[in-house]
Design a protein around this motif. Structure first.
Motif, PDB file in Angstrom:
ATOM      1  N   VAL A   1       3.413   2.989  -4.097  1.00 48.81           N
ATOM      2  CA  VAL A   1       2.960   3.630  -2.861  1.00 48.81           C
ATOM      3  C   VAL A   1       1.545   4.150  -3.062  1.00 48.81           C
ATOM      4  O   VAL A   1       1.281   4.898  -4.005  1.00 48.81           O
ATOM      5  N   HIS A   2       0.652   3.743  -2.162  1.00 48.16           N
ATOM      6  CA  HIS A   2      -0.716   4.269  -2.152  1.00 48.16           C
ATOM      7  C   HIS A   2      -0.928   5.003  -0.836  1.00 48.16           C
ATOM      8  O   HIS A   2      -0.727   4.440   0.240  1.00 48.16           O
ATOM      9  N   ALA A   3      -1.303   6.283  -0.928  1.00 48.42           N
ATOM     10  CA  ALA A   3      -1.591   7.080   0.260  1.00 48.42           C
ATOM     11  C   ALA A   3      -3.090   7.048   0.510  1.00 48.42           C
ATOM     12  O   ALA A   3      -3.872   7.534  -0.291  1.00 48.42           O
ATOM     13  N   MET A   4      -3.470   6.465   1.622  1.00 45.42           N
ATOM     14  CA  MET A   4      -4.880   6.352   1.977  1.00 45.42           C
ATOM     15  C   MET A   4      -5.252   7.529   2.884  1.00 45.42           C
ATOM     16  O   MET A   4      -4.611   7.761   3.897  1.00 45.42           O
TER      17      MET A   4
ATOM     18  N   MET B   1       4.772  -3.077  -2.268  1.00 44.38           N
ATOM     19  CA  MET B   1       3.628  -2.163  -2.244  1.00 44.38           C
ATOM     20  C   MET B   1       3.459  -1.650  -0.822  1.00 44.38           C
ATOM     21  O   MET B   1       3.376  -2.447   0.109  1.00 44.38           O
ATOM     22  N   ASP B   2       3.434  -0.336  -0.673  1.00 42.45           N
ATOM     23  CA  ASP B   2       3.200   0.285   0.626  1.00 42.45           C
ATOM     24  C   ASP B   2       1.872   1.021   0.598  1.00 42.45           C
ATOM     25  O   ASP B   2       1.611   1.791  -0.329  1.00 42.45           O
ATOM     26  N   VAL B   3       1.037   0.790   1.587  1.00 41.83           N
ATOM     27  CA  VAL B   3      -0.197   1.537   1.769  1.00 41.83           C
ATOM     28  C   VAL B   3      -0.047   2.278   3.087  1.00 41.83           C
ATOM     29  O   VAL B   3       0.103   1.656   4.139  1.00 41.83           O
ATOM     30  N   ILE B   4      -0.054   3.609   2.998  1.00 37.14           N
ATOM     31  CA  ILE B   4       0.213   4.429   4.171  1.00 37.14           C
ATOM     32  C   ILE B   4      -0.896   5.461   4.306  1.00 37.14           C
ATOM     33  O   ILE B   4      -1.291   6.087   3.328  1.00 37.14           O
ATOM     34  N   GLU B   5      -1.371   5.647   5.526  1.00 40.12           N
ATOM     35  CA  GLU B   5      -2.438   6.608   5.766  1.00 40.12           C
ATOM     36  C   GLU B   5      -1.855   8.007   5.908  1.00 40.12           C
ATOM     37  O   GLU B   5      -0.895   8.223   6.636  1.00 40.12           O
TER      38      GLU B   5
END
Length: 145
Positions: A45-48, A98-102
């Motif tokens: 998980v990447h928090a943008m 892979m999740d990229v979430i703002e």
């Protein structure tokens, strides 16, 4: 064991070296020794961060600045995702999502754990506080009953 029955492990990932170390550490200890029968389903998980949440737009010039910042954040996010995928490929790890979430990283990670009913959350240390170490924080998430 069927993949759907495996517990979920969420690994928070950002641009920092500690994050890379946390991912490598996790793959080396919890996945590679068990290949191909991994004991967990892995979700990175990447928090943008979102610049628009803290800016009040008044003029067209400021709107253009905001668009430029958002483009840069998207580009950086793509680089971070690429870095995570490269680490997984180097370790011959092919089964992950892979999740990229703002949003705010703390909130995003908590929501990812809740949403996926994760058993484990792994994040890299940020070297805050008096003891500065390059260790992985390995947390077991306790569900509320």
């Amino acid at each position: 064991m069927d993949t759907s029955e495996k517990p979920i492990m969420v690994v928070g990932f950002d641009e920092g070296q500690n994050s890379c170390y946390a991912l490598e550490w996790t793959l080396d200890r919890f996945f590679l020794p068990y290949a191909p029968n991994f004991p967990f389903n892995l979700i990175l998980v990447h928090a943008m961060r979102s610049p628009s949440s803290s800016l009040n737009l008044i003029s067209p010039t400021e709107a253009e600045v905001l668009r430029s910042i958002e483009r840069d954040l998207r580009r950086i996010g793509e680089q971070i995702v690429g870095k995570a995928k490269k680490i997984c490929a180097t370790k011959k790890m092919k089964e992950f999502s892979m999740d990229v979430i703002e949003g705010n990283p703390r909130n995003i990670l908590c929501e990812a754990v809740e949403k996926n009913r994760a058993s484990v959350l792994v994040v890299g240390a940020h070297d805050y506080g008096p003891i500065k170490r390059d260790y992985v924080i390995f947390s077991t998430y306790l569900r509320r009953f």
